[in-house]
Design a protein around this motif. Structure first.
Motif, PDB file in Angstrom:
ATOM      1  N   ARG A   2     -13.642 -79.137  -3.661  1.00  0.00           N
ATOM      2  CA  ARG A   2     -12.664 -78.420  -2.835  1.00  0.00           C
ATOM      3  C   ARG A   2     -11.298 -78.419  -3.514  1.00  0.00           C
ATOM      4  O   ARG A   2     -10.420 -77.675  -3.149  1.00  0.00           O
ATOM      5  N   LEU A   3     -11.166 -79.306  -4.500  1.00  0.00           N
ATOM      6  CA  LEU A   3      -9.882 -79.419  -5.190  1.00  0.00           C
ATOM      7  C   LEU A   3      -9.562 -78.190  -6.029  1.00  0.00           C
ATOM      8  O   LEU A   3      -8.417 -77.909  -6.321  1.00  0.00           O
ATOM      9  N   ALA A   6      -6.747 -75.367  -5.351  1.00  0.00           N
ATOM     10  CA  ALA A   6      -5.397 -75.920  -5.390  1.00  0.00           C
ATOM     11  C   ALA A   6      -4.986 -76.186  -6.829  1.00  0.00           C
ATOM     12  O   ALA A   6      -3.856 -75.876  -7.241  1.00  0.00           O
ATOM     13  N   LEU A   7      -5.913 -76.715  -7.628  1.00  0.00           N
ATOM     14  CA  LEU A   7      -5.609 -77.014  -9.029  1.00  0.00           C
ATOM     15  C   LEU A   7      -5.271 -75.738  -9.787  1.00  0.00           C
ATOM     16  O   LEU A   7      -4.325 -75.692 -10.566  1.00  0.00           O
ATOM     17  N   LEU A   9      -4.098 -73.003  -8.575  1.00  0.00           N
ATOM     18  CA  LEU A   9      -2.797 -72.509  -8.112  1.00  0.00           C
ATOM     19  C   LEU A   9      -1.662 -73.237  -8.819  1.00  0.00           C
ATOM     20  O   LEU A   9      -0.723 -72.616  -9.334  1.00  0.00           O
ATOM     21  N   VAL A  10      -1.772 -74.563  -8.870  1.00  0.00           N
ATOM     22  CA  VAL A  10      -0.734 -75.364  -9.531  1.00  0.00           C
ATOM     23  C   VAL A  10      -0.643 -74.976 -10.997  1.00  0.00           C
ATOM     24  O   VAL A  10       0.446 -74.747 -11.543  1.00  0.00           O
ATOM     25  N   VAL A  13       1.081 -71.556 -11.480  1.00  0.00           N
ATOM     26  CA  VAL A  13       2.521 -71.599 -11.254  1.00  0.00           C
ATOM     27  C   VAL A  13       3.227 -72.130 -12.492  1.00  0.00           C
ATOM     28  O   VAL A  13       4.239 -71.584 -12.926  1.00  0.00           O
ATOM     29  N   TYR A  14       2.671 -73.173 -13.100  1.00  0.00           N
ATOM     30  CA  TYR A  14       3.352 -73.758 -14.249  1.00  0.00           C
ATOM     31  C   TYR A  14       3.126 -72.957 -15.522  1.00  0.00           C
ATOM     32  O   TYR A  14       3.980 -72.932 -16.402  1.00  0.00           O
ATOM     33  N   ALA A 118      13.262 -60.388 -21.706  1.00  0.00           N
ATOM     34  CA  ALA A 118      12.473 -61.438 -21.054  1.00  0.00           C
ATOM     35  C   ALA A 118      11.352 -61.897 -21.983  1.00  0.00           C
ATOM     36  O   ALA A 118      11.088 -63.086 -22.118  1.00  0.00           O
ATOM     37  N   VAL A 122      15.535 -64.216 -24.365  1.00  0.00           N
ATOM     38  CA  VAL A 122      16.915 -64.191 -24.854  1.00  0.00           C
ATOM     39  C   VAL A 122      17.742 -65.229 -24.102  1.00  0.00           C
ATOM     40  O   VAL A 122      17.718 -65.291 -22.883  1.00  0.00           O
ATOM     41  N   LYS A 123      18.475 -66.067 -24.866  1.00  0.00           N
ATOM     42  CA  LYS A 123      19.210 -67.173 -24.264  1.00  0.00           C
ATOM     43  C   LYS A 123      20.676 -66.841 -24.029  1.00  0.00           C
ATOM     44  O   LYS A 123      21.379 -67.542 -23.319  1.00  0.00           O
TER      45      LYS A 123
END
Lengths: 163, 76
Positions: A2-3, A6-7, A9-10, A13-14, A118, A122-123
């Motif tokens: 079931r994990l 969620a894994l 998704l995390v 995101v990163y 992007a 570009v900084k």
């Protein structure tokens, strides 16, 4: 088990916050229009040394960098240097006003949406990316400093000498 | 089973927090055109600001002028 969602998704995101045009990496491709509607893209410039400069009308050092880039264009275009100025202004009129005061002898393209800066991560403004003949980023220059001119020019000459 | 559920909840919370961080991004370096406009200045007139600061500095110089932050003790 079931994990798993969620894994994922995390992880997603990163993962979204990675990637940049660092020296040694392949230069992110772009295809952007000039004021005349002609599309300038990076892919056909493969085989030439490309100097990509991100600029904006509201950026004071950009104003000083243009005459220098015009000089570079005049001196090294015949040896295989291509300079592309990517304007990031939201309003085209601002860029046009800048170009009236500070003309460019190299192609200027427009990216008001900001997708290209992007992709290059570009900084600061201006930022320049020196791309070698095989399409890899050779050097990243942040800002425009008069005392760095000679070093960048030497870098360009060295890249032009590679075949 | 209970343990895995709580880890799942934790990870989901982490993802939600990380996503919430994306809602308010500072402008990117190429998005500062509007911030650079003259109308975005805090002061209306740069010369007036300079004069006001000069006078303040000359009057309050002994206490550090406008450059030293007070400690909140009321003595500076």
């Amino acid at each position: 088990m079931r994990l798993r969602p969620a894994l994922v998704l995390v992880g997603l995101v990163y993962a979204l916050s990675a990637h940049a045009a660092a020296p040694g990496a392949a230069a992110p491709p772009f295809a952007l229009p000039t004021a005349g509607g002609e599309i300038v893209s990076l892919a056909p410039l493969r085989g030439r040394v490309v100097y990509v400069d991100f600029w904006a009308s509201w950026c004071a050092p950009c104003r000083r960098s243009f005459p220098w880039m015009n000089e570079l264009q005049a001196r090294y275009a015949k040896d295989g240097l291509a300079i592309v100025g990517i304007n990031v202004d939201k309003r085209r009129e601002d860029a046009e006003r800048f170009l009236r005061d500070t003309p460019a002898s190299f192609p200027v393209v427009y990216d008001a949406k900001g997708g290209t800066p992007a992709a290059y991560d570009v900084k600061g403004m201006p930022s320049s990316y020196l791309i070698d003949r095989s399409g890899n980023v050779a050097a990243v220059e942040e800002g425009f400093h008069d005392e760095r001119r000679d070093e960048i020019e030497a870098r360009i000459r060295a890249l032009l000498a590679q075949h | 089973m209970r343990c895995s559920r709580s880890i799942e909840a934790l990870l989901t919370a982490l993802a939600v927090i990380a996503l919430a961080g994306c809602t308010l991004q500072p402008p990117k370096p190429w998005e500062k055109g509007d911030l650079a406009r003259a109308s975005m200045r805090f002061d209306a007139d740069p010369l007036e600001t300079k004069l006001t600061q000069h006078i303040y500095q000359s009057k309050e110089g002994a206490g550090g002028g406008g450059t030293v932050g007070g400690g909140g003790c009321g003595c500076n």
